[in-house]
Design an enzyme around this catalytic site. Structure first.
Site, PDB file in Angstrom:
ATOM      1  CG  HIS A  30      -7.244   6.202   5.455  1.00 17.40           C
ATOM      2  ND1 HIS A  30      -7.406   5.873   4.126  1.00 17.40           N
ATOM      3  CD2 HIS A  30      -8.493   6.322   5.957  1.00 17.40           C
ATOM      4  CE1 HIS A  30      -8.693   5.806   3.839  1.00 17.40           C
ATOM      5  NE2 HIS A  30      -9.370   6.062   4.939  1.00 17.40           N
ATOM      6  CD  GLU A  74      -2.041   5.970   2.913  1.00 25.64           C
ATOM      7  OE1 GLU A  74      -2.711   6.935   2.475  1.00 25.64           O
ATOM      8  OE2 GLU A  74      -2.531   4.864   3.159  1.00 25.64           O
ATOM      9  CG  ASP A 100      -1.906   1.202   1.141  1.00 24.80           C
ATOM     10  OD1 ASP A 100      -2.877   1.102   0.371  1.00 24.80           O
ATOM     11  OD2 ASP A 100      -1.679   2.205   1.830  1.00 24.80           O
ATOM     12  CG  ASP A 143      -4.862   1.475   4.485  1.00 29.05           C
ATOM     13  OD1 ASP A 143      -5.463   1.414   5.564  1.00 29.05           O
ATOM     14  OD2 ASP A 143      -4.979   2.428   3.697  1.00 29.05           O
TER      15      ASP A 143
END
Length: 450
Positions: free
Chosen positions: A400, A261, A259, A405
């Site tokens: 998040h 961000e 994941d 995540d």
């Protein structure tokens, strides 16, 4: 107080179904017999047909819901085959099928009984170790903290030193490595161990030769309270990675759940802020093989983005860029299938970031949990991570954040693998073919640019 087992009561809904079919059949027969004598008899037959069709449709709806609930229970049990614990999917027993509700209650009771003996042993061990007045820290070979007692947490801070954190946030790496090497040849004696702030504390260090890692016993004052926190499964050895092939079985597949961000959702313009991942081997979630790092995006972070993931300009100030950290990140992804929720977004933005930095990277094979969920769970109201986690009884923590995540997605992926195996999808090629049937989701993803 001992709970009485549920009584076997007649399934009233099940009894109404054959009765309703008899009524519908009788109505149709009556209409056909009397249609020559009565002009309205045809309407009677049509009404019987409509009633019969409604009953069949209703019964199919009930059966489909029951099968769906049973599949989720089965997938939870299968996902737990190599796990230390199991989280059953949450159900509302007032609305669930009676048989499913009874099975859910029985499985939960059996799992509780199964764990009673192990829990008692762990509590005894915890009580013994927690009584030590000296600060105690145990790490695995990668430096992850696997056990820490209350005095150690009070000395260094519970946020800095807890299971799953790196001991190198507290202890100077080379100093610990030297002490570990010395303990292999001589009995550990109390010597200064350097800390990251430049100070030193007297400590004994012993190598855990058979399990990998080290035990660190600091000198410290007694504390009034005792306690212990551990994640000893982090000592378990991890299997070597094998490059994935289409015929690789899902229960032997090496996966990295990834994941990112980012500063936004435009893969062509936005930048990576953090990247995190965890390794899954077959049906085992290897929490001891995780990575999580912040990177400098090279541009300011919009407040609207910070409101989602909480990453501020101050947090990435002084961090290295993705290109500068890539030599550390890329080996974590090598020889693995990359899995993620909307994983195409993460892979595309990484690809563009690396191309911008002049770094060649061959995009690895991947599986999208959103695509898989769309084909395996079409009845869910939506397919975001929160909904899937709730359906599977998965606790959501660190939402998040890149690693948070990734960990939730890894748990979801294991449940989806169990559902695929129920449908005889047993290889990587089968899983990719299953994901490719989520055409509506794929069209939306392609329209977004990834």
């Amino acid at each position: 107080m001992r709970r009485r087992p549920p009584r076997n009561r007649p399934d009233r809904a099940g009894l109404l179904y054959p009765v309703g079919l008899l009524v519908a059949g009788g109505t149709i027969a009556g209409g056909l017999v009397w249609q020559s004598a009565y002009s309205n008899a045809t309407f009677l037959a049509a009404a019987g047909l409509a009633l019969g069709a409604a009953l069949v449709w209703g019964r199919l709806t009930i059966v489909t819901a029951r099968e769906r609930q049973l599949r989720r229970l089965a997938s939870a049990l299968e996902a737990a085959m190599d796990a230390r614990s199991i989280a059953l999917p949450a159900i509302d027993r007032r609305e669930a099928d009676p048989l499913v509700a009874r099975l859910h209650l029985a499985i939960a009771a059996l799992l509780s009984r199964r764990g009673d003996g192990q829990v008692d042993q762990e509590r005894r061990l915890e009580a013994i170790l927690a009584s030590l007045p000296q600060p105690l820290v145990v790490t695995n070979d990668q430096g992850l903290v696997t056990l820490v007692n209350r005095p150690a947490m009070e000395m260094f801070g519970a946020d800095r030193l807890k299971p799953g954190t790196s001991v190198f946030d507290v202890v100077e790496a080379e100093s610990l490595a030297q002490r570990r090497r010395a303990s292999r040849d001589t009995s550990p004696d109390e010597q200064p161990l350097l800390l990251v702030d430049g100070s030193a504390l007297p400590a004994r260090v012993r190598e855990l030769a058979d399990h990998g890692g080290a035990v660190i016993l600091f000198s410290g004052a007694d504390v009034s309270d005792s306690g212990l926190s551990h994640a000893l499964d982090l000592h378990e050895p991890t299997p070597p990675r094998q490059p994935p092939r289409p015929e690789t079985p899902l229960d032997a597949l090496d996966v990295v759940v990834l994941d990112c961000e980012t500063t936004g959702l435009n893969v062509a313009l936005d930048r990576v802020l953090s990247i995190g991942g965890v390794r899954v081997h077959g049906l085992r979630l290897l929490r001891q093989e995780t990575f999580d790092c912040l990177v400098d995006p090279g541009e300011p972070i919009a407040p609207s983005s910070t409101a989602i993931h909480g990453i501020t300009n101050a947090m990435v100030w002084g961090e290295r860029s993705l290109a500068e950290r890539w030599s550390e990140i890329e080996p974590q992804l090598r020889d693995s299938v990359i899995v993620g929720h909307n994983v195409g977004f993460d892979l595309t933005i990484l690809e563009i970031e690396l191309r911008r930095a002049g770094i060649e990277w061959r995009r690895p094979p991947s599986l999208c949990t959103l695509q898989l969920a769309a084909t395996l769970e079409p009845e869910l109201p939506n397919l975001n991570l929160e909904t899937l986690a709730a359906a599977y009884g998965i606790e959501v923590a660190g939402r998040h954040t890149a690693l948070g995540d990734a960990l939730v997605t890894a748990e979801v992926y294991l449940r989806l693998v169990a559902l695929m195996r129920q449908r005889d999808d047993t290889t990587l090629a089968d899983a990719q073919a299953r994901a490719a049937t989520a055409r509506a989701v794929i069209r939306q993803q392609q329209a977004a640019g990834w």
